[in-house]
Design an enzyme around this catalytic site. Structure first.
Site, PDB file in Angstrom:
ATOM      1  N   HIS A  35      -7.387  -0.309  -4.367  1.00 19.35           N
ATOM      2  CA  HIS A  35      -6.270  -1.212  -4.622  1.00 19.35           C
ATOM      3  C   HIS A  35      -6.618  -2.169  -5.756  1.00 19.35           C
ATOM      4  O   HIS A  35      -7.581  -2.918  -5.687  1.00 19.35           O
ATOM      5  CB  HIS A  35      -5.835  -1.948  -3.359  1.00 19.35           C
ATOM      6  CG  HIS A  35      -5.424  -1.018  -2.256  1.00 19.35           C
ATOM      7  ND1 HIS A  35      -5.298  -1.415  -0.948  1.00 19.35           N
ATOM      8  CD2 HIS A  35      -5.139   0.318  -2.268  1.00 19.35           C
ATOM      9  CE1 HIS A  35      -4.943  -0.379  -0.198  1.00 19.35           C
ATOM     10  NE2 HIS A  35      -4.846   0.686  -0.991  1.00 19.35           N
TER      11      HIS A  35
ATOM     12  N   ASP B  56      -2.458   5.515  -2.955  1.00 21.75           N
ATOM     13  CA  ASP B  56      -1.847   4.340  -2.347  1.00 21.75           C
ATOM     14  C   ASP B  56      -1.095   3.607  -3.450  1.00 21.75           C
ATOM     15  O   ASP B  56      -1.593   3.476  -4.576  1.00 21.75           O
ATOM     16  CB  ASP B  56      -2.899   3.414  -1.744  1.00 21.75           C
ATOM     17  CG  ASP B  56      -3.439   3.898  -0.402  1.00 21.75           C
ATOM     18  OD1 ASP B  56      -3.134   5.050  -0.013  1.00 21.75           O
ATOM     19  OD2 ASP B  56      -4.188   3.134   0.245  1.00 21.75           O
TER      20      ASP B  56
ATOM     21  N   ASP C  53      -5.063  -4.827  -7.092  1.00 16.55           N
ATOM     22  CA  ASP C  53      -4.611  -6.211  -7.202  1.00 16.55           C
ATOM     23  C   ASP C  53      -5.604  -7.275  -6.728  1.00 16.55           C
ATOM     24  O   ASP C  53      -5.292  -8.463  -6.781  1.00 16.55           O
ATOM     25  CB  ASP C  53      -3.259  -6.395  -6.492  1.00 16.55           C
ATOM     26  CG  ASP C  53      -3.245  -5.808  -5.089  1.00 16.55           C
ATOM     27  OD1 ASP C  53      -4.305  -5.366  -4.609  1.00 16.55           O
ATOM     28  OD2 ASP C  53      -2.163  -5.776  -4.479  1.00 16.55           O
TER      29      ASP C  53
ATOM     30  N   ASP D 263       0.815  -1.214   0.000  1.00 12.85           N
ATOM     31  CA  ASP D 263       0.000   0.000   0.000  1.00 12.85           C
ATOM     32  C   ASP D 263       0.848   1.264   0.000  1.00 12.85           C
ATOM     33  O   ASP D 263       0.436   2.292  -0.539  1.00 12.85           O
ATOM     34  CB  ASP D 263      -0.914   0.038   1.228  1.00 12.85           C
ATOM     35  CG  ASP D 263      -1.942  -1.077   1.227  1.00 12.85           C
ATOM     36  OD1 ASP D 263      -1.951  -1.882   0.270  1.00 12.85           O
ATOM     37  OD2 ASP D 263      -2.726  -1.150   2.182  1.00 12.85           O
TER      38      ASP D 263
ATOM     39  N   CYS E  77      -0.672  -7.995  -1.171  1.00 12.36           N
ATOM     40  CA  CYS E  77      -0.789  -6.832  -0.274  1.00 12.36           C
ATOM     41  C   CYS E  77       0.215  -6.886   0.871  1.00 12.36           C
ATOM     42  O   CYS E  77       0.771  -5.858   1.272  1.00 12.36           O
ATOM     43  CB  CYS E  77      -2.192  -6.753   0.321  1.00 12.36           C
ATOM     44  SG  CYS E  77      -3.512  -6.478  -0.859  1.00 12.36           S
TER      45      CYS E  77
END
Length: 419
Positions: A300, A251, A302, A167, A404
């Site tokens: 995010h 992020d 992914d 992140d 992550c």
């Protein structure tokens, strides 16, 4: 592997001397040659200093990674220790689902359930052991007291954790980019990683910190109208998010790398100003492409779009990519992962079940996956990729899968274009 000389020119020579005096780095002979290009007024004292500088062998930079699949050699793995529930502010509300709002209202600013944390810590320790067994060097952030309250001229908050390096840290080539973040509870998260980053910098890596946002009230839509998942979906399709364009924020986990091409989404934590900052910073060597998805709560990339090899991407079947044709035209293979097997009653305070596709590639033929997701094991095996199974169900609850929980520091490969 790249060999990097981080300072150039006459000013670089002066800086190199100062750094060397501070951290004990011995400056190479190119510094002496650089001294000769200075003005006549300063040449004499600089020459006197240069006479005392030795000339060691060049060292390889320990930081080098261009994509998500080259052979992994060194990685940062986050920590669950001391993780705290962020205070229930508007940016947290916009990124969590309604069924968990009572949890945040009750526990905001306090520790996550202690028994759950203990299990998450044990899982991540085992993950580190397995990575080391696979030949990967594992580094960890510093333990921090996240319970401490802090105050800036614009807000008051307590901290959260250093569980998700992906992140906050993005490695592009030999450069570590420190993301500014968008949650007030994560404002000082960088402190846990600074000892590591300074070590990498002293060993030759570049180190860039993106402009830190003030996180003033103007950065957030204080009246962001969310009540249901459908509300969120409509707002996302309209390009409306809880973060405004008051100042850059992003992020690092909203970016994913494929050599010279880097893909990003506008999300609840990454705004267009942040994307534009990255575009200008990385130009002309890298191209930034904005992707969008049918996602009611983008945060995010992914867990929605995970590039796992040259010309190979996992694309979430319930969050289709609006720009998928550009990958098809380039000859890429689009793989839709199976529906996750995570049970409905498992707490996911900061994530969705689709962490099943949030995998970590150790190389093109090895992938780290959740032990309990047997259907995705079969999917990878059908692609000729060996699965390395690790149980991180309790760690999932804190908001991340294997991708992550890690930031790859060094992968053995070179900069290439895959489009």
């Amino acid at each position: 592997m790249l060999q990097v000389r981080c300072l150039r020119g006459s000013r670089g020579a002066k800086a190199a001397h100062l750094i060397g005096a501070t951290v004990g780095i011995v400056v190479t002979g190119w510094v002496q040659r650089a001294f000769q290009s200075t003005s006549s007024e300063s040449a004499a004292p600089l020459q006197h200093v240069a006479e005392h500088v030795a000339e060691p062998a060049l060292q390889e930079c320990p930081v080098c990674s261009y994509n998500e699949w080259d052979p992994l050699e060194e990685v940062i793995v986050g920590r669950a220790e001391g993780a705290h529930v962020p205070p229930f502010t508007v940016e947290i509300k916009a990124n969590t689902y309604e069924k968990y709002w009572p949890f945040y209202q009750k526990h905001g600013g306090q520790s996550f359930p202690v028994d759950h944390l203990k299990k998450a810590v044990a899982e991540i320790e085992e993950m580190c052991n397995i990575l080391q067994h696979e030949g990967v060097t594992v580094r960890r952030p510093e333990p921090i007291d996240w319970s401490l309250e802090y105050k800036t001229p614009d807000f008051v908050s307590s901290g959260m954790y250093a569980a998700m390096p992906r992140d906050i840290l993005m490695v592009v080539g030999n450069e570590i980019i420190e993301a500014p973040m968008a949650w007030r509870a994560r404002f000082f998260e960088y402190r846990a990683y600074r000892p590591l980053i300074k070590e990498y910098f002293r060993s030759g890596a570049k180190w860039t910190t993106a402009p830190k946002p003030t996180m003033a009230d103007e950065l957030y839509d204080q009246d962001y109208p969310i009540r249901t998942v459908e509300d969120r979906r409509k707002l996302a399709l309209q390009g409306k998010f809880v973060t405004t364009e008051h100042e850059p924020c992003f992020d690092a986990a909203d970016f994913i790398r494929a050599g010279r091409d880097i893909f990003v989404q506008r999300s609840q934590v990454t705004n267009y100003m942040g994307i534009e900052w990255m575009r200008r910073h990385l130009a002309p060597d890298y191209n930034i492409h904005i992707l969008s998805f049918d996602d009611p709560n983008p945060m995010h990339i992914d867990g929605t779009f995970n590039i796992i090899g040259p010309g190979l991407v996992l694309s979430n079947p319930i969050r289709p990519c609006h720009q998928i044709d550009m990958f098809k035209k380039a000859g890429w293979t689009i793989v839709k992962p199976p529906t996750p097997l995570m049970p409905d009653d498992h707490p996911l305070w900061l994530a969705s079940k689709w962490l099943s596709m949030n995998v970590l590639m150790l190389d093109e033929k090895r992938v780290m996956v959740e032990t309990n997701e047997s259907t995705i094991h079969k999917m990878f095996e059908s692609l000729g990729i060996k699965t390395i199974k690790v149980n991180i169900r309790h760690a999932n609850s804190l908001g991340g899968g294997f991708h992550c929980w890690t930031t790859d520091v060094r992968r053995r490969g070179t900069l290439q274009s895959y489009f």
